[in-house]
Design an enzyme around this catalytic site. Sequence first.
Site, PDB file in Angstrom:
ATOM      1  N   THR A 136       0.824  -1.173   0.047  1.00  0.00           N
ATOM      2  CA  THR A 136       0.052   0.005  -0.054  1.00  0.00           C
ATOM      3  C   THR A 136       0.718   1.266  -0.039  1.00  0.00           C
ATOM      4  O   THR A 136       2.050   1.255   0.657  1.00  0.00           O
ATOM      5  CB  THR A 136      -0.946  -0.181   1.108  1.00  0.00           C
ATOM      6  OG1 THR A 136      -1.597  -1.239   1.223  1.00  0.00           O
ATOM      7  CG2 THR A 136      -1.909   1.051   1.216  1.00  0.00           C
ATOM      8  N   PRO A 138       0.582   5.704  -0.381  1.00  0.00           N
ATOM      9  CA  PRO A 138      -0.312   6.897  -0.036  1.00  0.00           C
ATOM     10  C   PRO A 138      -1.588   7.102  -1.434  1.00  0.00           C
ATOM     11  O   PRO A 138      -2.847   7.383  -0.913  1.00  0.00           O
ATOM     12  CB  PRO A 138       0.491   8.271   0.005  1.00  0.00           C
ATOM     13  CG  PRO A 138       1.695   7.779   0.419  1.00  0.00           C
ATOM     14  CD  PRO A 138       2.016   6.328  -0.271  1.00  0.00           C
ATOM     15  N   GLY A 141      -4.083   1.851  -3.081  1.00  0.00           N
ATOM     16  CA  GLY A 141      -4.684   0.742  -1.841  1.00  0.00           C
ATOM     17  C   GLY A 141      -5.381  -0.561  -2.385  1.00  0.00           C
ATOM     18  O   GLY A 141      -4.362  -1.335  -2.827  1.00  0.00           O
ATOM     19  N   SER A 142      -6.489  -0.365  -2.738  1.00  0.00           N
ATOM     20  CA  SER A 142      -7.227  -1.469  -3.508  1.00  0.00           C
ATOM     21  C   SER A 142      -6.565  -1.800  -5.167  1.00  0.00           C
ATOM     22  O   SER A 142      -6.531  -2.795  -5.322  1.00  0.00           O
ATOM     23  CB  SER A 142      -8.728  -1.267  -3.734  1.00  0.00           C
ATOM     24  OG  SER A 142      -9.235  -1.168  -2.537  1.00  0.00           O
ATOM     25  N   GLY A 356     -25.654  -5.560  25.423  1.00  0.00           N
ATOM     26  CA  GLY A 356     -26.025  -4.252  25.817  1.00  0.00           C
ATOM     27  C   GLY A 356     -24.689  -3.453  26.513  1.00  0.00           C
ATOM     28  O   GLY A 356     -23.649  -3.476  25.996  1.00  0.00           O
ATOM     29  N   GLU A 380      -5.601  -7.057   2.723  1.00  0.00           N
ATOM     30  CA  GLU A 380      -5.549  -8.083   2.002  1.00  0.00           C
ATOM     31  C   GLU A 380      -6.574  -8.284   1.183  1.00  0.00           C
ATOM     32  O   GLU A 380      -7.166  -9.016   0.662  1.00  0.00           O
ATOM     33  CB  GLU A 380      -5.478  -9.498   2.824  1.00  0.00           C
ATOM     34  CG  GLU A 380      -4.314  -9.741   3.594  1.00  0.00           C
ATOM     35  CD  GLU A 380      -2.984  -9.818   2.720  1.00  0.00           C
ATOM     36  OE1 GLU A 380      -2.065  -8.930   2.822  1.00  0.00           O
ATOM     37  OE2 GLU A 380      -2.862 -11.025   1.950  1.00  0.00           O
ATOM     38  N   GLY A 381      -7.220  -6.931   1.068  1.00  0.00           N
ATOM     39  CA  GLY A 381      -8.305  -6.837  -0.287  1.00  0.00           C
ATOM     40  C   GLY A 381      -9.701  -6.551   0.706  1.00  0.00           C
ATOM     41  O   GLY A 381     -10.105  -7.499   1.365  1.00  0.00           O
ATOM     42  N   THR A 382     -10.186  -5.463   0.430  1.00  0.00           N
ATOM     43  CA  THR A 382     -11.439  -5.210   1.117  1.00  0.00           C
ATOM     44  C   THR A 382     -12.253  -5.968   0.636  1.00  0.00           C
ATOM     45  O   THR A 382     -12.484  -6.828  -0.316  1.00  0.00           O
ATOM     46  CB  THR A 382     -11.937  -3.706   0.820  1.00  0.00           C
ATOM     47  OG1 THR A 382     -11.927  -3.613  -0.775  1.00  0.00           O
ATOM     48  CG2 THR A 382     -10.834  -2.645   1.199  1.00  0.00           C
TER      49      THR A 382
HETATM   50  C1  LIG Z   1      -4.453  -1.744  10.326  1.00  0.00           C
HETATM   51  C2  LIG Z   1      -3.866  -2.022   8.732  1.00  0.00           C
HETATM   52  C3  LIG Z   1      -2.998  -2.761   8.494  1.00  0.00           C
HETATM   53  C4  LIG Z   1      -2.444  -2.786   7.268  1.00  0.00           C
HETATM   54  N1  LIG Z   1      -1.541  -3.852   6.670  1.00  0.00           N
HETATM   55  C5  LIG Z   1      -0.880  -3.689   5.390  1.00  0.00           C
HETATM   56  C6  LIG Z   1       0.192  -4.479   5.306  1.00  0.00           C
HETATM   57  O1  LIG Z   1       0.877  -5.271   6.099  1.00  0.00           O
HETATM   58  N2  LIG Z   1       0.693  -4.096   4.006  1.00  0.00           N
HETATM   59  C7  LIG Z   1       0.148  -3.298   3.015  1.00  0.00           C
HETATM   60  O2  LIG Z   1       0.751  -3.309   1.938  1.00  0.00           O
HETATM   61  N3  LIG Z   1      -0.977  -2.825   3.404  1.00  0.00           N
HETATM   62  C8  LIG Z   1      -1.734  -2.925   4.604  1.00  0.00           C
HETATM   63  N4  LIG Z   1      -2.752  -2.174   4.896  1.00  0.00           N
HETATM   64  C9  LIG Z   1      -3.613  -1.365   3.686  1.00  0.00           C
HETATM   65  C10 LIG Z   1      -4.702  -2.065   3.150  1.00  0.00           C
HETATM   66  O3  LIG Z   1      -4.384  -3.312   2.696  1.00  0.00           O
HETATM   67  C11 LIG Z   1      -5.583  -1.067   2.619  1.00  0.00           C
HETATM   68  O4  LIG Z   1      -6.069  -0.279   3.460  1.00  0.00           O
HETATM   69  C12 LIG Z   1      -6.552  -1.859   1.839  1.00  0.00           C
HETATM   70  O5  LIG Z   1      -5.989  -2.400   0.495  1.00  0.00           O
HETATM   71  C13 LIG Z   1      -7.460  -0.663   1.006  1.00  0.00           C
HETATM   72  O6  LIG Z   1      -6.946   0.324   0.450  1.00  0.00           O
HETATM   73  P1  LIG Z   1      -7.090   2.007   0.865  1.00  0.00           P
HETATM   74  O7  LIG Z   1      -7.242   1.905   2.242  1.00  0.00           O
HETATM   75  O8  LIG Z   1      -6.447   2.426  -0.129  1.00  0.00           O
HETATM   76  O9  LIG Z   1      -8.789   1.995   0.523  1.00  0.00           O
HETATM   77  P2  LIG Z   1      -9.210   2.267  -1.165  1.00  0.00           P
HETATM   78  O10 LIG Z   1      -8.730   1.247  -1.983  1.00  0.00           O
HETATM   79  O11 LIG Z   1      -8.973   3.831  -1.320  1.00  0.00           O
HETATM   80  O12 LIG Z   1     -10.810   1.935  -0.929  1.00  0.00           O
HETATM   81  C14 LIG Z   1     -11.538   2.860  -0.312  1.00  0.00           C
HETATM   82  C15 LIG Z   1     -13.107   2.287  -0.421  1.00  0.00           C
HETATM   83  O13 LIG Z   1     -13.341   2.096  -1.724  1.00  0.00           O
HETATM   84  C16 LIG Z   1     -13.664   0.757  -2.071  1.00  0.00           C
HETATM   85  N5  LIG Z   1     -13.378   0.320  -3.454  1.00  0.00           N
HETATM   86  C17 LIG Z   1     -12.159   0.564  -3.857  1.00  0.00           C
HETATM   87  N6  LIG Z   1     -12.081   0.159  -5.279  1.00  0.00           N
HETATM   88  C18 LIG Z   1     -13.213  -0.277  -5.368  1.00  0.00           C
HETATM   89  C19 LIG Z   1     -13.728  -0.907  -6.842  1.00  0.00           C
HETATM   90  N7  LIG Z   1     -13.282  -0.975  -7.954  1.00  0.00           N
HETATM   91  N8  LIG Z   1     -15.174  -1.156  -6.669  1.00  0.00           N
HETATM   92  C20 LIG Z   1     -15.870  -1.079  -5.333  1.00  0.00           C
HETATM   93  N9  LIG Z   1     -15.309  -0.530  -4.334  1.00  0.00           N
HETATM   94  C21 LIG Z   1     -14.122  -0.174  -4.382  1.00  0.00           C
HETATM   95  C22 LIG Z   1     -12.844   0.012  -1.016  1.00  0.00           C
HETATM   96  O14 LIG Z   1     -13.698  -1.721  -0.857  1.00  0.00           O
HETATM   97  C23 LIG Z   1     -12.965   0.548   0.095  1.00  0.00           C
HETATM   98  O15 LIG Z   1     -14.391   0.561   0.772  1.00  0.00           O
HETATM   99  C24 LIG Z   1      -3.249  -2.181   6.134  1.00  0.00           C
HETATM  100  C25 LIG Z   1      -4.230  -1.156   6.512  1.00  0.00           C
HETATM  101  C26 LIG Z   1      -4.697  -1.095   7.828  1.00  0.00           C
HETATM  102  C27 LIG Z   1      -5.675  -0.345   8.225  1.00  0.00           C
END
Ligand SMILES: Cc1cc2nc3c(=O)[nH]c(=O)nc-3n(C[C@H](O)[C@H](O)[C@H](O)COP(=O)(O)OP(=O)(O)OC[C@H]3O[C@@H](n4cnc5c(N)ncnc54)[C@H](O)[C@@H]3O)c2cc1C
Length: 403
Positions: A136, A138, A141-142, A356, A380-382
């Site tokens: 991940t 800045p 993410g996804s 409660g 690991e993928g939302t």
């Molecule tokens: C506590 C914690 C530990 C983590 N550990 C790691 C780690 O060890 N290594 C690492 O690399 N990352 C890590 N992550 C990052 C995590 O994998 C990402 O937060 C996650 O992949 C989502 O990316 P994002 O936060 O940028 O959200 P975004 O990708 O910006 O998504 C925001 C929202 O939009 C939705 N969305 C995005 N694209 C689509 C689409 N095409 N269709 C429908 N909905 C969509 C998502 O489901 C989500 O609800 C960690 C995060 C946290 C909070």
Amino acid sequence: MINLDDPKKLVQLRDQAHQVAMNMLRPISRKYDAAEHAYPKELDLLAAMIDGIAESGASSGAGAAGVRRDDEEPKPGVRNGTNLASVMSIAEMCWGDVGLLLSLPRQGLGNSAIASVADAEQQERFAGLWASMAITEPGTGSDSANIRTTARLDGDEYVINGEKIYVTSGERCDAVVVWATLDRSLGRAAIKSFVVMKGTPGMEVERLEHKLGIRSSDTAAIRFVDCRVPRENLLGSPEVDTSQGFAGAMATFDNTRPLVAAMAIGCARASLDLTRDLLERAGVTIDYDRPAQVQSAAAATYLRMEADWESARLLMLQAAWMADNGKPNSLEASMAKAKAGRVGSDITLSCVELCGSIGYGEGELLEKWARDSKILDIFEGTQQIQQLIVARRVLGLTSAELK
Ligand SMILES: Cc1cc2nc3c(=O)[nH]c(=O)nc-3n(C[C@H](O)[C@H](O)[C@H](O)COP(=O)(O)OP(=O)(O)OC[C@H]3O[C@@H](n4cnc5c(N)ncnc54)[C@H](O)[C@@H]3O)c2cc1C
């Protein structure tokens, strides 16, 4: 007939993991939730025990390090191997505490990447490391195919530049598996993973994040500025094969998503077990021999949650078992992660509701489990991304055709 009992050879491992969770994790669970960013030093003893089990040749199964996809042809017959052992023991450990499981030395998600993608020489060279996983960024993410961190070959070294955020165990680990692109113009096929040892000049942990849950696990932002790593630290093949696309890097997820499903299963089970006790103490009986609709609303809700939990657990077992038996499991791994992530969050929050004020207060761990479980539906993928992957696989569409 389908036998849904746990395999006999894994029952002892499962029961040992449960004992460890009860006697070593639960007692320090609240302490390290409150002391965010403090390293749970009690885990050193547990990690040493797990190393000992692994050295004796038995699979430890306690974390991500155990999983792997063998290149060899699967042997005839059915295997219940390291992937199944890992999901079963991780679920038990997370009945104890998810954040502490994620903090276990040498059991990081980077270890799973090494196990999944590294060649034999690399497996040996990186054995015994605690490796975290940095994908991940800045702006990414996804959409992990869009990463901007670069790796440029210069002589016998790759020079890495970029910023990674939310790296689990990013401060405590010995090495970080970093995803970087060899050439952005070549798209996702040019994304490779590199093992960067802690202390390498040019790599710096910038900060630790404050979080809703899993507060005992450190989550770091790491910057790479002209960070040089030996070329033999690129995991797998350095060739950019545009016909293969992202497959190499994504192979890791087929192994790690069932593990995250297991974490959700374990945490939800903890909530269910305590909620049943609390309901019984309040005079609510859950009767498994009568239909839910003729019981109290609380009992009916509880029975529905348990049925949901059981279906998520079966998907988790299926995905891990397929990996053990050399069967492609991308679809099943995403189904397990989607179902368990969603059900895990729903159950832990519903348990707070059913109990409660006792559920909401810090006198019990129910409120903590509701906070801890949410991340399991994100990293690991939302949830949404897992559903997208499942839809693509079922409909036979590419990522360009279904976004
Ligand atoms: C506590 C914690 C530990 C983590 N550990 C790691 C780690 O060890 N290594 C690492 O690399 N990352 C890590 N992550 C990052 C995590 O994998 C990402 O937060 C996650 O992949 C989502 O990316 P994002 O936060 O940028 O959200 P975004 O990708 O910006 O998504 C925001 C929202 O939009 C939705 N969305 C995005 N694209 C689509 C689409 N095409 N269709 C429908 N909905 C969509 C998502 O489901 C989500 O609800 C960690 C995060 C946290 C909070």
